[in-house]
Design a protein around this motif. Structure first.
Motif, PDB file in Angstrom:
ATOM      1  N   ARG A 186       0.810  -1.227   0.000  1.00  0.00           N
ATOM      2  CA  ARG A 186       0.000   0.000   0.000  1.00  0.00           C
ATOM      3  C   ARG A 186       0.842   1.275   0.000  1.00  0.00           C
ATOM      4  NH1 ARG A 186      -5.139   0.573   1.479  1.00  0.00           N
ATOM      5  NH2 ARG A 186      -4.564   2.478   2.564  1.00  0.00           N
ATOM      6  N   ILE A 187       2.150   1.178  -0.124  1.00  0.00           N
ATOM      7  CA  ILE A 187       3.003   2.363   0.027  1.00  0.00           C
ATOM      8  C   ILE A 187       2.624   3.473  -0.957  1.00  0.00           C
ATOM      9  CG2 ILE A 187       5.352   3.246  -0.326  1.00  0.00           C
ATOM     10  CD1 ILE A 187       6.394   0.863   1.168  1.00  0.00           C
ATOM     11  N   ASN A 188       2.478   3.165  -2.216  1.00  0.00           N
ATOM     12  CA  ASN A 188       2.180   4.207  -3.212  1.00  0.00           C
ATOM     13  C   ASN A 188       0.844   4.896  -2.928  1.00  0.00           C
ATOM     14  OD1 ASN A 188       4.562   3.857  -4.592  1.00  0.00           O
ATOM     15  ND2 ASN A 188       3.697   2.311  -5.964  1.00  0.00           N
ATOM     16  N   GLN A 189      -0.178   4.110  -2.611  1.00  0.00           N
ATOM     17  CA  GLN A 189      -1.478   4.693  -2.305  1.00  0.00           C
ATOM     18  C   GLN A 189      -1.409   5.534  -1.028  1.00  0.00           C
ATOM     19  OE1 GLN A 189      -4.668   1.874  -1.933  1.00  0.00           O
ATOM     20  NE2 GLN A 189      -6.114   3.388  -1.174  1.00  0.00           N
ATOM     21  N   ASP A 190      -0.746   5.004   0.005  1.00  0.00           N
ATOM     22  CA  ASP A 190      -0.625   5.736   1.264  1.00  0.00           C
ATOM     23  C   ASP A 190       0.185   7.024   1.098  1.00  0.00           C
ATOM     24  OD1 ASP A 190      -2.155   3.876   2.592  1.00  0.00           O
ATOM     25  OD2 ASP A 190      -0.445   2.807   3.463  1.00  0.00           O
ATOM     26  N   MET A 191       1.225   6.986   0.268  1.00  0.00           N
ATOM     27  CA  MET A 191       2.021   8.193   0.041  1.00  0.00           C
ATOM     28  C   MET A 191       1.182   9.297  -0.589  1.00  0.00           C
ATOM     29  SD  MET A 191       5.841   7.164  -1.112  1.00  0.00           S
ATOM     30  CE  MET A 191       7.096   7.218   0.135  1.00  0.00           C
ATOM     31  N   GLU A 192       0.362   8.942  -1.560  1.00  0.00           N
ATOM     32  CA  GLU A 192      -0.474   9.954  -2.219  1.00  0.00           C
ATOM     33  C   GLU A 192      -1.520  10.509  -1.260  1.00  0.00           C
ATOM     34  OE1 GLU A 192      -1.737  12.720  -4.669  1.00  0.00           O
ATOM     35  OE2 GLU A 192       0.048  11.498  -4.971  1.00  0.00           O
ATOM     36  N   GLU A 193      -2.161   9.631  -0.518  1.00  0.00           N
ATOM     37  CA  GLU A 193      -3.167  10.096   0.434  1.00  0.00           C
ATOM     38  C   GLU A 193      -2.536  10.940   1.544  1.00  0.00           C
ATOM     39  OE1 GLU A 193      -5.165   6.541   1.694  1.00  0.00           O
ATOM     40  OE2 GLU A 193      -6.165   6.272  -0.240  1.00  0.00           O
ATOM     41  N   CYS A 194      -1.383  10.520   2.035  1.00  0.00           N
ATOM     42  CA  CYS A 194      -0.706  11.264   3.102  1.00  0.00           C
ATOM     43  C   CYS A 194      -0.183  12.609   2.596  1.00  0.00           C
ATOM     44  CB  CYS A 194       0.436  10.435   3.697  1.00  0.00           C
ATOM     45  SG  CYS A 194      -0.144   9.092   4.758  1.00  0.00           S
ATOM     46  N   ARG A 195       0.254  12.688   1.349  1.00  0.00           N
ATOM     47  CA  ARG A 195       0.698  13.962   0.773  1.00  0.00           C
ATOM     48  C   ARG A 195      -0.457  14.965   0.774  1.00  0.00           C
ATOM     49  NH1 ARG A 195       4.786  14.466  -2.491  1.00  0.00           N
ATOM     50  NH2 ARG A 195       4.509  12.438  -3.444  1.00  0.00           N
ATOM     51  N   GLN A 196      -1.627  14.508   0.355  1.00  0.00           N
ATOM     52  CA  GLN A 196      -2.789  15.392   0.333  1.00  0.00           C
ATOM     53  C   GLN A 196      -3.186  15.834   1.738  1.00  0.00           C
ATOM     54  OE1 GLN A 196      -5.851  13.322  -1.839  1.00  0.00           O
ATOM     55  NE2 GLN A 196      -4.718  13.405  -3.768  1.00  0.00           N
ATOM     56  N   LEU A 197      -3.167  14.902   2.679  1.00  0.00           N
ATOM     57  CA  LEU A 197      -3.502  15.247   4.063  1.00  0.00           C
ATOM     58  C   LEU A 197      -2.476  16.218   4.649  1.00  0.00           C
ATOM     59  CD1 LEU A 197      -4.616  11.748   5.382  1.00  0.00           C
ATOM     60  CD2 LEU A 197      -6.058  13.769   5.088  1.00  0.00           C
ATOM     61  N   ALA A 198      -1.206  16.007   4.355  1.00  0.00           N
ATOM     62  CA  ALA A 198      -0.152  16.879   4.885  1.00  0.00           C
ATOM     63  C   ALA A 198      -0.264  18.283   4.304  1.00  0.00           C
ATOM     64  CB  ALA A 198       1.223  16.285   4.599  1.00  0.00           C
ATOM     65  N   GLN A 199      -0.603  18.393   3.025  1.00  0.00           N
ATOM     66  CA  GLN A 199      -0.775  19.719   2.430  1.00  0.00           C
ATOM     67  C   GLN A 199      -1.935  20.452   3.083  1.00  0.00           C
ATOM     68  OE1 GLN A 199      -1.053  18.751  -1.753  1.00  0.00           O
ATOM     69  NE2 GLN A 199       1.085  19.278  -2.095  1.00  0.00           N
ATOM     70  N   HIS A 200      -2.993  19.744   3.348  1.00  0.00           N
ATOM     71  CA  HIS A 200      -4.143  20.357   4.009  1.00  0.00           C
ATOM     72  C   HIS A 200      -3.781  20.743   5.450  1.00  0.00           C
ATOM     73  CE1 HIS A 200      -8.302  21.254   4.810  1.00  0.00           C
ATOM     74  NE2 HIS A 200      -8.266  20.463   5.863  1.00  0.00           N
ATOM     75  N   SER A 201      -3.071  19.865   6.132  1.00  0.00           N
ATOM     76  CA  SER A 201      -2.696  20.099   7.522  1.00  0.00           C
ATOM     77  C   SER A 201      -1.732  21.265   7.698  1.00  0.00           C
ATOM     78  CB  SER A 201      -2.054  18.827   8.088  1.00  0.00           C
ATOM     79  OG  SER A 201      -1.519  19.064   9.353  1.00  0.00           O
ATOM     80  N   SER A 202      -0.856  21.476   6.729  1.00  0.00           N
ATOM     81  CA  SER A 202       0.164  22.521   6.859  1.00  0.00           C
ATOM     82  C   SER A 202      -0.320  23.884   6.388  1.00  0.00           C
ATOM     83  CB  SER A 202       1.427  22.122   6.084  1.00  0.00           C
ATOM     84  OG  SER A 202       1.170  22.122   4.703  1.00  0.00           O
TER      85      SER A 202
END
Length: 132
Positions: A39-55
């Motif tokens: 799941r690394i590729n899927q998790d990386m994309e989802e986490c990137r979006q969450l991190a952009q929103h969070s920051s």
């Protein structure tokens, strides 16, 4: 006026580099004994979006806010110093340029740190071993 143009050029370059820096970061993940490695590729994309929103959504936005606040504070301080030397307008221009650049840099780096921390925490929370 040359100082103001130079400060705008520097701030614009800083904002563009800040925009790129968030887009290019990916955490280093150790896949050894990772049951979630598929799941690394899927998790990386989802986490990137969450991190952009969070920051705050954008390092560029944070950099622009820092440049504006730093420029105002720098202009006020520069005008005071310039008044003592006999040229408050020149002092304000120099102060605005210095303050704008400093404020932009500080806010841009702070937003970038928040982005990276959120990204790493998200990946760790999903069971991946993130190398820090």
């Amino acid at each position: 006026m040359k100082i103001v143009k130079a400060s705008m050029l520097i701030t614009s370059a800083l904002m563009l580099s800040a925009c790129y820096s968030q887009g290019g970061y990916t955490p280093t993940v150790d896949t050894y004994n990772n049951p979630n490695a598929y799941r690394i590729n899927q998790d990386m994309e989802e986490c990137r979006q969450l991190a952009q929103h969070s920051s705050g959504g954008s390092t560029v936005k944070e950099t622009a806010i820092g440049a504006g606040v730093g420029g105002l504070v720098g202009a006020a301080g520069g005008a005071v110093v310039g008044a003592f030397t006999g040229n408050p307008a020149a002092g304000a221009a120099i102060g605005a340029a210095a303050g704008g650049f400093g404020g932009a840099a500080k806010q841009g780096f702070t937003a970038e740190d928040r982005f990276r921390n959120a990204y790493n925490q998200c990946m760790s929370g999903r069971g991946h071993n993130v190398i820090r």
